[in-house]
Design a protein around this motif. Sequence first.
Motif, PDB file in Angstrom:
ATOM      1  N   GLY A 199      16.553   6.606   4.321  1.00  0.00           N
ATOM      2  CA  GLY A 199      17.089   5.176   4.292  1.00  0.00           C
ATOM      3  C   GLY A 199      16.237   4.311   4.259  1.00  0.00           C
ATOM      4  N   CYS A 200      15.048   4.175   5.057  1.00  0.00           N
ATOM      5  CA  CYS A 200      13.780   3.200   5.091  1.00  0.00           C
ATOM      6  C   CYS A 200      13.035   3.270   3.911  1.00  0.00           C
ATOM      7  CB  CYS A 200      13.240   3.137   6.559  1.00  0.00           C
ATOM      8  SG  CYS A 200      14.041   2.880   7.907  1.00  0.00           S
ATOM      9  N   GLY A 201      12.811   4.579   3.503  1.00  0.00           N
ATOM     10  CA  GLY A 201      12.080   4.873   2.138  1.00  0.00           C
ATOM     11  C   GLY A 201      12.684   3.775   1.169  1.00  0.00           C
ATOM     12  N   THR A 202      14.010   4.248   0.906  1.00  0.00           N
ATOM     13  CA  THR A 202      14.982   3.677  -0.120  1.00  0.00           C
ATOM     14  C   THR A 202      14.846   1.972  -0.064  1.00  0.00           C
ATOM     15  OG1 THR A 202      16.290   5.486  -0.214  1.00  0.00           O
ATOM     16  CG2 THR A 202      17.081   3.450  -1.233  1.00  0.00           C
ATOM     17  N   ALA A 203      14.794   1.451   1.103  1.00  0.00           N
ATOM     18  CA  ALA A 203      14.591   0.060   1.147  1.00  0.00           C
ATOM     19  C   ALA A 203      13.120  -0.446   0.943  1.00  0.00           C
ATOM     20  CB  ALA A 203      14.998  -0.170   2.897  1.00  0.00           C
ATOM     21  N   MET A 204      12.261   0.389   1.138  1.00  0.00           N
ATOM     22  CA  MET A 204      10.660  -0.042   0.843  1.00  0.00           C
ATOM     23  C   MET A 204      10.746  -0.105  -0.535  1.00  0.00           C
ATOM     24  SD  MET A 204       9.076   2.336   4.030  1.00  0.00           S
ATOM     25  CE  MET A 204       7.312   2.263   3.507  1.00  0.00           C
ATOM     26  N   LEU A 205      11.284   0.973  -1.196  1.00  0.00           N
ATOM     27  CA  LEU A 205      11.029   1.091  -2.705  1.00  0.00           C
ATOM     28  C   LEU A 205      11.900  -0.168  -3.700  1.00  0.00           C
ATOM     29  CD1 LEU A 205      11.040   4.811  -3.443  1.00  0.00           C
ATOM     30  CD2 LEU A 205       9.320   3.582  -3.772  1.00  0.00           C
TER      31      LEU A 205
ATOM     32  N   VAL B 184       5.525   1.605  13.914  1.00  0.00           N
ATOM     33  CA  VAL B 184       4.272   2.251  12.840  1.00  0.00           C
ATOM     34  C   VAL B 184       3.783   0.805  12.191  1.00  0.00           C
ATOM     35  CG1 VAL B 184       4.246   2.991  10.699  1.00  0.00           C
ATOM     36  CG2 VAL B 184       5.453   4.274  12.545  1.00  0.00           C
ATOM     37  N   ALA B 185       4.780  -0.270  11.974  1.00  0.00           N
ATOM     38  CA  ALA B 185       4.362  -1.790  11.571  1.00  0.00           C
ATOM     39  C   ALA B 185       3.290  -2.076  12.369  1.00  0.00           C
ATOM     40  CB  ALA B 185       5.730  -2.631  11.230  1.00  0.00           C
ATOM     41  N   ALA B 186       3.621  -2.124  13.779  1.00  0.00           N
ATOM     42  CA  ALA B 186       2.589  -2.892  14.838  1.00  0.00           C
ATOM     43  C   ALA B 186       1.298  -1.873  14.727  1.00  0.00           C
ATOM     44  CB  ALA B 186       3.244  -2.734  16.247  1.00  0.00           C
ATOM     45  N   ILE B 187       1.247  -0.609  14.559  1.00  0.00           N
ATOM     46  CA  ILE B 187       0.078   0.079  14.367  1.00  0.00           C
ATOM     47  C   ILE B 187      -0.552  -0.462  13.193  1.00  0.00           C
ATOM     48  CG2 ILE B 187      -0.849   2.282  14.104  1.00  0.00           C
ATOM     49  CD1 ILE B 187       1.344   3.411  15.897  1.00  0.00           C
TER      50      ILE B 187
ATOM     51  N   GLY C 166       6.141   7.245  10.154  1.00  0.00           N
ATOM     52  CA  GLY C 166       4.833   7.544   9.808  1.00  0.00           C
ATOM     53  C   GLY C 166       4.515   8.425   8.782  1.00  0.00           C
ATOM     54  N   VAL C 167       5.504   9.315   8.077  1.00  0.00           N
ATOM     55  CA  VAL C 167       5.319   9.928   6.982  1.00  0.00           C
ATOM     56  C   VAL C 167       5.502   8.852   5.812  1.00  0.00           C
ATOM     57  CG1 VAL C 167       6.550  11.538   5.526  1.00  0.00           C
ATOM     58  CG2 VAL C 167       6.035  12.115   7.922  1.00  0.00           C
ATOM     59  N   LEU C 168       6.391   7.826   6.133  1.00  0.00           N
ATOM     60  CA  LEU C 168       6.481   6.867   4.956  1.00  0.00           C
ATOM     61  C   LEU C 168       5.320   5.914   4.802  1.00  0.00           C
ATOM     62  CD1 LEU C 168      10.305   5.300   5.573  1.00  0.00           C
ATOM     63  CD2 LEU C 168       9.450   6.843   3.623  1.00  0.00           C
TER      64      LEU C 168
ATOM     65  N   LEU D 124       8.452  -3.161  -0.158  1.00  0.00           N
ATOM     66  CA  LEU D 124       8.850  -4.283  -0.553  1.00  0.00           C
ATOM     67  C   LEU D 124       9.754  -5.057   0.655  1.00  0.00           C
ATOM     68  CD1 LEU D 124      10.561  -3.383  -4.014  1.00  0.00           C
ATOM     69  CD2 LEU D 124       8.629  -4.767  -3.706  1.00  0.00           C
ATOM     70  N   THR D 125       9.791  -4.304   1.872  1.00  0.00           N
ATOM     71  CA  THR D 125      10.319  -4.720   3.008  1.00  0.00           C
ATOM     72  C   THR D 125       9.308  -5.415   4.006  1.00  0.00           C
ATOM     73  OG1 THR D 125      10.095  -2.709   4.420  1.00  0.00           O
ATOM     74  CG2 THR D 125      12.008  -2.891   2.955  1.00  0.00           C
ATOM     75  N   GLY D 126       8.081  -4.967   3.708  1.00  0.00           N
ATOM     76  CA  GLY D 126       6.864  -5.838   4.508  1.00  0.00           C
ATOM     77  C   GLY D 126       6.657  -4.995   5.867  1.00  0.00           C
ATOM     78  N   GLY D 127       7.528  -4.229   6.183  1.00  0.00           N
ATOM     79  CA  GLY D 127       7.633  -3.518   7.604  1.00  0.00           C
ATOM     80  C   GLY D 127       8.220  -2.212   7.598  1.00  0.00           C
ATOM     81  N   TYR D 128       7.812  -1.344   6.444  1.00  0.00           N
ATOM     82  CA  TYR D 128       8.570   0.156   6.845  1.00  0.00           C
ATOM     83  C   TYR D 128       9.807   0.056   7.006  1.00  0.00           C
ATOM     84  CZ  TYR D 128       3.319   0.858   6.970  1.00  0.00           C
ATOM     85  OH  TYR D 128       1.913   0.729   6.709  1.00  0.00           O
ATOM     86  N   GLY D 129      10.752  -0.910   6.504  1.00  0.00           N
ATOM     87  CA  GLY D 129      11.934  -0.795   6.703  1.00  0.00           C
ATOM     88  C   GLY D 129      12.586  -1.338   7.794  1.00  0.00           C
ATOM     89  N   SER D 130      11.796  -1.967   8.571  1.00  0.00           N
ATOM     90  CA  SER D 130      11.820  -2.747   9.972  1.00  0.00           C
ATOM     91  C   SER D 130      13.069  -3.933   9.912  1.00  0.00           C
ATOM     92  CB  SER D 130      10.951  -3.253  10.650  1.00  0.00           C
ATOM     93  OG  SER D 130       9.667  -2.557  10.743  1.00  0.00           O
ATOM     94  N   ASN D 131      13.859  -3.699  11.001  1.00  0.00           N
ATOM     95  CA  ASN D 131      14.869  -4.868  10.890  1.00  0.00           C
ATOM     96  C   ASN D 131      14.112  -6.235  11.222  1.00  0.00           C
ATOM     97  OD1 ASN D 131      16.264  -2.125  12.102  1.00  0.00           O
ATOM     98  ND2 ASN D 131      17.459  -3.489  10.408  1.00  0.00           N
ATOM     99  N   GLY D 132      14.778  -7.293  11.236  1.00  0.00           N
ATOM    100  CA  GLY D 132      14.331  -8.628  11.354  1.00  0.00           C
ATOM    101  C   GLY D 132      15.517  -9.611  11.464  1.00  0.00           C
TER     102      GLY D 132
END
Length: 233
Positions: free
Chosen positions: A18-24, A190-193, A94-96, A108-116
């Motif tokens: 899910g997040c991977g698709t959003a990132m792509l 993961v984004a914070a790291i 982490g794998v993403l 393309l999400t700027g944060g591994y698919g994080s919500n905002g």
Amino acid sequence: MRKVVAEFIGTFTLVLLGCGTAMLTGCEQWGGYMLTAFAFGLTIVGMAYAVGNISGCHINPAVSLGCLISGRMSVKDFIGYVIAQCVGAFAGAGVLALLFDMSDKPDLTGGYGSNGLAGVRDSIGAGLIVEVLLTFIFVFVILGVTSPKQSHGSFGGVVIGFTLVLVHILGIGFTGTSVNPARSLGPAIVAAIDGNSKPIEVVWIFVVAPFIGAAIAAIAYKILEGKGDKEEA
């Protein structure tokens, strides 16, 4: 232990796909919206038939809370499920991070698919309302589809998966759609790291709101389902 492992695998897969698709694809264009919505929903469909017979395929702490309040699981199982879901989401994110770093693909999400809250002009109140409502709808449908008083045969996973698609179609433009505390927490950590602290600063919204929505859904469904449905039928 089998249930906990199943929840870990399911949540890991949900975040990865899910997040991977959003990132792509990003979520600024309609095509990206739809691809991301279907990625999350179809993952639920697949996992429902893969691990549903083992753990019930919650892969979402909010769903587990709804089941707890409904009396469908114990407190001990609830705690184990939530831990497994959060660890699975973190592992998926982490794998993403590793895959995108190795392939030089832009996130393309700027944060591994994080919500905002960009879609609601950084309004905490609006973000809370969106997530409470969408989680209420999602969990309410799940409780109905999986109720012992109902018989949906082998179509339950499809109904739940496509309900997730629908709430994503509306919610992505507002908050990126969470309705799942683990799905939000993993990518935010993961984004914070990685040095991006913005997602972790607002992640509490995507933990609190889904839990509230799930609790309301569970209480409402218990009241509506009642004890006399079989007699009325």
